[in-house]
Scaffold this active site. Structure first.
Site, mmCIF file in Angstrom:
data_model
loop_
_atom_site.group_PDB
_atom_site.id
_atom_site.type_symbol
_atom_site.label_atom_id
_atom_site.label_comp_id
_atom_site.label_asym_id
_atom_site.label_seq_id
_atom_site.Cartn_x
_atom_site.Cartn_y
_atom_site.Cartn_z
ATOM 1 N N LYS A 1 0.839 -1.201 0.000
ATOM 2 C CA LYS A 1 0.000 0.000 0.000
ATOM 3 C C LYS A 1 0.882 1.264 0.000
ATOM 4 O O LYS A 1 2.105 1.172 0.210
ATOM 5 C CB LYS A 1 -0.917 -0.047 1.221
ATOM 6 C CG LYS A 1 -1.924 -1.212 1.187
ATOM 7 C CD LYS A 1 -2.811 -1.167 2.428
ATOM 8 C CE LYS A 1 -3.827 -2.280 2.458
ATOM 9 N NZ LYS A 1 -4.706 -2.170 3.654
ATOM 10 N N TYR B 1 -12.549 -2.270 -2.950
ATOM 11 C CA TYR B 1 -13.047 -2.236 -1.570
ATOM 12 C C TYR B 1 -14.576 -2.178 -1.492
ATOM 13 O O TYR B 1 -15.122 -1.711 -0.494
ATOM 14 C CB TYR B 1 -12.419 -1.061 -0.820
ATOM 15 C CG TYR B 1 -10.971 -1.305 -0.407
ATOM 16 C CD1 TYR B 1 -10.624 -2.442 0.331
ATOM 17 C CD2 TYR B 1 -9.963 -0.407 -0.736
ATOM 18 C CE1 TYR B 1 -9.310 -2.676 0.708
ATOM 19 C CE2 TYR B 1 -8.641 -0.640 -0.344
ATOM 20 C CZ TYR B 1 -8.323 -1.778 0.378
ATOM 21 O OH TYR B 1 -7.028 -2.012 0.767
ATOM 22 N N ASN C 1 -1.645 -0.252 7.301
ATOM 23 C CA ASN C 1 -1.150 -1.598 7.607
ATOM 24 C C ASN C 1 -0.391 -2.252 6.452
ATOM 25 O O ASN C 1 -0.357 -3.462 6.302
ATOM 26 C CB ASN C 1 -2.272 -2.483 8.153
ATOM 27 C CG ASN C 1 -3.404 -2.682 7.162
ATOM 28 O OD1 ASN C 1 -3.319 -2.231 6.024
ATOM 29 N ND2 ASN C 1 -4.450 -3.371 7.582
ATOM 30 N N HIS D 1 -1.884 -5.406 1.288
ATOM 31 C CA HIS D 1 -3.170 -6.066 1.005
ATOM 32 C C HIS D 1 -2.891 -7.439 0.407
ATOM 33 O O HIS D 1 -1.938 -7.613 -0.351
ATOM 34 C CB HIS D 1 -3.984 -5.248 -0.011
ATOM 35 C CG HIS D 1 -5.133 -6.052 -0.548
ATOM 36 N ND1 HIS D 1 -6.333 -6.149 0.124
ATOM 37 C CD2 HIS D 1 -5.238 -6.861 -1.639
ATOM 38 C CE1 HIS D 1 -7.126 -6.975 -0.549
ATOM 39 N NE2 HIS D 1 -6.492 -7.412 -1.618
ATOM 40 N N GLU E 1 -9.503 -9.459 -8.143
ATOM 41 C CA GLU E 1 -8.515 -8.412 -7.889
ATOM 42 C C GLU E 1 -7.406 -8.425 -8.950
ATOM 43 O O GLU E 1 -6.959 -7.369 -9.396
ATOM 44 C CB GLU E 1 -7.945 -8.585 -6.476
ATOM 45 C CG GLU E 1 -9.015 -8.296 -5.420
ATOM 46 C CD GLU E 1 -8.629 -8.665 -3.994
ATOM 47 O OE1 GLU E 1 -7.468 -9.085 -3.776
ATOM 48 O OE2 GLU E 1 -9.481 -8.523 -3.103
#
Ligand code: UDP
Length: 147
Positions: free
Chosen positions: A9, A49, A112, A115, A126
């Site tokens: 990310k 998302y 975080n 992904h 995805e």
């Protein structure tokens, strides 16, 4: 052979963790079959998302994930979806154990680092959202018989 979509990310890219993350999956024995640095569009982010639409963190999540470059990857290997989720660590950084990517590098759940797809269906969805078929490279490595 199972495939998964993993993405460093924007926070992971900014913190210089692309190499560290690629290293971990290579050393585990998985095979990189596609990768690119990209700034994803709002449309791609909303599709990615979709399941979180309407939740309190959704808007912040979409603006964060589109805020700068991400490093998207497709990895291949036996049980790569489940095993890579284990290597990533829990979503909530308070639960992410040391030794996992989030446990070792993340402090806040909203930052975080990584992904990873959570099922074969989301992996396919995805991968198609971020990669064209010709961007996935199929090749064999003799070492795979030792993994
Ligand atoms: N997220 C957040 N707050 C929350 C839950 C999730 O900011 O309370 C963010 C976090 O970046 C997470 C992403 O939304 O990685 C997607 O959430 P999901 O439950 O799908 O977790 P993941 O599959 O990334 O572990």
């Amino acid at each position: 052979m199972e495939k998964t979509f993993l993405m460093v990310k924007p926070d992971g890219v900014q913190r210089g963790l692309i190499g560290e993350i690629v290293k971990r999956f290579e050393q585990k024995g998985f095979q990189l079959v596609g990768s690119k640095l990209m700034v994803i569009t709002r449309e791609q982010a909303e599709y990615h998302y979709e399941e979180h639409k309407g939740k309190g963190f959704y808007e912040e999540l979409v603006s964060f994930i589109t805020s700068g470059p991400v490093f998207g990857m497709v990895w291949e290997g036996d049980q790569v979806i489940t095993l890579s989720r284990t290597m990533m660590g829990k979503t909530n950084t308070l639960d992410a154990l040391p030794g996992t990517i989030r446990g070792d590098f993340a402090v806040h759940t909203g930052l975080n680092i990584i992904h990873g797809s959570d099922s074969p269906e989301s992996a396919e969805r995805e991968i198609n959202n971020f990669f064209k078929p010709e961007e996935i490279v199929s090749y064999s490595k003799d070492v795979n018989k030792w993994v």
